[in-house]
Design a protein around this motif. Structure first.
Motif, PDB file in Angstrom:
ATOM      1  N   THR A 196      32.505  41.542  42.220  1.00 49.33           N
ATOM      2  CA  THR A 196      31.218  41.444  43.058  1.00 49.33           C
ATOM      3  C   THR A 196      31.947  41.246  44.494  1.00 49.33           C
ATOM      4  OG1 THR A 196      29.814  40.275  41.506  1.00 49.33           O
ATOM      5  CG2 THR A 196      29.295  40.235  43.823  1.00 49.33           C
ATOM      6  N   ILE A 197      32.772  40.454  44.813  1.00 43.50           N
ATOM      7  CA  ILE A 197      33.379  40.240  45.980  1.00 43.50           C
ATOM      8  C   ILE A 197      34.300  41.662  46.381  1.00 43.50           C
ATOM      9  CG2 ILE A 197      35.173  39.136  47.046  1.00 43.50           C
ATOM     10  CD1 ILE A 197      34.499  36.506  45.854  1.00 43.50           C
ATOM     11  N   TYR A 198      34.936  42.155  45.618  1.00 42.65           N
ATOM     12  CA  TYR A 198      35.748  43.326  45.836  1.00 42.65           C
ATOM     13  C   TYR A 198      34.563  44.447  46.133  1.00 42.65           C
ATOM     14  CZ  TYR A 198      37.994  47.807  44.685  1.00 42.65           C
ATOM     15  OH  TYR A 198      38.651  48.982  44.965  1.00 42.65           O
ATOM     16  N   PHE A 199      33.707  44.657  45.566  1.00 41.62           N
ATOM     17  CA  PHE A 199      32.676  45.775  45.737  1.00 41.62           C
ATOM     18  C   PHE A 199      32.040  45.457  47.219  1.00 41.62           C
ATOM     19  CE2 PHE A 199      32.595  46.772  41.329  1.00 41.62           C
ATOM     20  CZ  PHE A 199      33.027  48.195  41.440  1.00 41.62           C
ATOM     21  N   MET A 200      31.693  44.172  47.360  1.00 38.95           N
ATOM     22  CA  MET A 200      31.203  43.748  48.554  1.00 38.95           C
ATOM     23  C   MET A 200      31.821  44.190  49.649  1.00 38.95           C
ATOM     24  SD  MET A 200      28.711  40.209  47.985  1.00 38.95           S
ATOM     25  CE  MET A 200      28.587  39.936  49.559  1.00 38.95           C
ATOM     26  N   TYR A 201      33.300  43.813  49.624  1.00 36.58           N
ATOM     27  CA  TYR A 201      34.254  44.036  50.652  1.00 36.58           C
ATOM     28  C   TYR A 201      34.350  45.509  51.004  1.00 36.58           C
ATOM     29  CZ  TYR A 201      38.447  44.211  53.430  1.00 36.58           C
ATOM     30  OH  TYR A 201      39.713  44.469  53.846  1.00 36.58           O
ATOM     31  N   GLN A 202      34.316  46.257  49.810  1.00 35.75           N
ATOM     32  CA  GLN A 202      34.203  47.819  50.162  1.00 35.75           C
ATOM     33  C   GLN A 202      32.921  48.213  50.935  1.00 35.75           C
ATOM     34  OE1 GLN A 202      34.677  49.705  46.056  1.00 35.75           O
ATOM     35  NE2 GLN A 202      36.716  50.319  46.659  1.00 35.75           N
ATOM     36  N   ILE A 233      35.570  31.959  27.345  1.00 43.20           N
ATOM     37  CA  ILE A 233      35.414  33.084  27.755  1.00 43.20           C
ATOM     38  C   ILE A 233      34.262  33.405  28.578  1.00 43.20           C
ATOM     39  CG2 ILE A 233      34.368  35.271  26.529  1.00 43.20           C
ATOM     40  CD1 ILE A 233      35.977  34.364  24.081  1.00 43.20           C
ATOM     41  N   LEU A 234      33.185  32.715  28.638  1.00 41.10           N
ATOM     42  CA  LEU A 234      32.169  32.788  29.326  1.00 41.10           C
ATOM     43  C   LEU A 234      32.492  32.468  30.864  1.00 41.10           C
ATOM     44  CD1 LEU A 234      29.081  31.385  27.558  1.00 41.10           C
ATOM     45  CD2 LEU A 234      29.402  33.773  28.042  1.00 41.10           C
ATOM     46  N   VAL A 235      33.451  31.325  30.930  1.00 38.89           N
ATOM     47  CA  VAL A 235      33.689  30.826  32.298  1.00 38.89           C
ATOM     48  C   VAL A 235      34.834  32.286  32.910  1.00 38.89           C
ATOM     49  CG1 VAL A 235      35.271  29.476  33.569  1.00 38.89           C
ATOM     50  CG2 VAL A 235      33.413  28.453  31.976  1.00 38.89           C
ATOM     51  N   ALA A 236      35.639  32.729  31.978  1.00 39.80           N
ATOM     52  CA  ALA A 236      36.338  33.614  32.535  1.00 39.80           C
ATOM     53  C   ALA A 236      35.649  34.995  32.669  1.00 39.80           C
ATOM     54  CB  ALA A 236      37.493  34.069  31.278  1.00 39.80           C
ATOM     55  N   LEU A 237      34.538  35.238  32.009  1.00 42.10           N
ATOM     56  CA  LEU A 237      33.916  36.321  32.618  1.00 42.10           C
ATOM     57  C   LEU A 237      32.860  36.080  33.847  1.00 42.10           C
ATOM     58  CD1 LEU A 237      32.070  37.402  28.967  1.00 42.10           C
ATOM     59  CD2 LEU A 237      33.884  38.648  30.360  1.00 42.10           C
ATOM     60  N   LEU A 238      32.433  34.840  34.079  1.00 39.95           N
ATOM     61  CA  LEU A 238      32.035  34.731  35.128  1.00 39.95           C
ATOM     62  C   LEU A 238      32.811  34.772  36.518  1.00 39.95           C
ATOM     63  CD1 LEU A 238      29.702  31.406  34.472  1.00 39.95           C
ATOM     64  CD2 LEU A 238      29.080  33.683  35.114  1.00 39.95           C
ATOM     65  N   ILE A 239      34.140  34.222  36.171  1.00 43.02           N
ATOM     66  CA  ILE A 239      34.940  34.516  37.321  1.00 43.02           C
ATOM     67  C   ILE A 239      35.497  35.924  37.613  1.00 43.02           C
ATOM     68  CG2 ILE A 239      37.643  33.988  37.792  1.00 43.02           C
ATOM     69  CD1 ILE A 239      37.202  31.345  36.425  1.00 43.02           C
ATOM     70  N   VAL A 240      35.528  36.626  36.523  1.00 34.95           N
ATOM     71  CA  VAL A 240      35.892  37.900  36.611  1.00 34.95           C
ATOM     72  C   VAL A 240      34.695  38.769  37.353  1.00 34.95           C
ATOM     73  CG1 VAL A 240      36.359  40.116  35.315  1.00 34.95           C
ATOM     74  CG2 VAL A 240      37.450  38.060  34.880  1.00 34.95           C
ATOM     75  N   GLY A 241      33.440  38.534  37.022  1.00 37.01           N
ATOM     76  CA  GLY A 241      32.298  38.970  37.626  1.00 37.01           C
ATOM     77  C   GLY A 241      32.030  38.668  39.178  1.00 37.01           C
TER      78      GLY A 241
END
Length: 194
Positions: free
Chosen positions: A50-56, A38-46
């Protein structure tokens, strides 16, 4: 016999305890693995968020940069005199005006540059080119000798223009000196007796 029963009870008890410990250990491993997953999945989603918002934000930064550059260019164009403004803006204005509004009054014939230079002299050719670029350009009459004409010219020019003109005269002088220089004749080198 009583001892055997005790041994059996203790063996059964220890077996139950061992099975309980093994089950608890297996459940603990499963819980730890689930938690870690779950922690790894949350890190990947995070990271993805982050990448999505940086691209925007980079798109917005690009737009702001372009807008800033456009505004800076417009501010510089406003500071320029009317004769130095780009022609493309004038053409754009002509395209957007109705056909009846496009008729402009004719300038007096003495204000227009001649269609061809009056002579083949370099001075006339250069005047012709400069007048084609800006028909309102004026040229003072130089009737005095060179030094008096330069003094009068200096009085009519700004300090910046005069410094620019002096720099050009210096370069022109160097060019003329290089153009008129005569090649040196090779000097005889005396032979050394051995």
């Amino acid at each position: 016999m009583a001892e055997e029963q005790r041994d059996l009870i203790s063996d059964r008890g220890s077996g139950v305890v061992n099975v309980g410990n093994t089950q608890r250990f297996a459940l603990g491993r499963k819980a730890a693995f689930s938690t870690l997953s779950i922690l790894v999945a949350l890190l990947i989603v995070g990271q993805a968020v982050t990448i999505y918002f940086m691209y925007q934000q980079s798109g917005k930064i690009d737009k702001l940069t372009k807008t800033s550059q456009t505004l800076q260019l417009e501010a510089l164009q406003r500071k320029l005199p009317a004769s130095a403004k780009p022609v493309s803006k004038m053409k754009m204005a002509m395209v957007n005006t109705p056909l009846t509004m496009r008729v402009l009054p004719l300038a007096p014939s003495d204000m227009l540059p001649p269609m061809s230079p009056p002579s083949n002299k370099t001075e006339d050719q250069v005047k012709h080119l400069l007048l084609q670029a800006d028909p309102r350009k004026m040229f003072p009459e130089m009737k005095d000798n060179l030094m008096d004409s330069l003094k009068n010219l200096k009085k009519t020019m700004t300090d910046v223009d005069w410094k620019s003109f002096e720099s050009w005269m210096h370069k022109w002088l160097l060019f003329e000196m290089a153009k008129n220089s005569k090649p040196e004749e090779p000097k005889a080198i005396p032979a050394v007796k051995g």
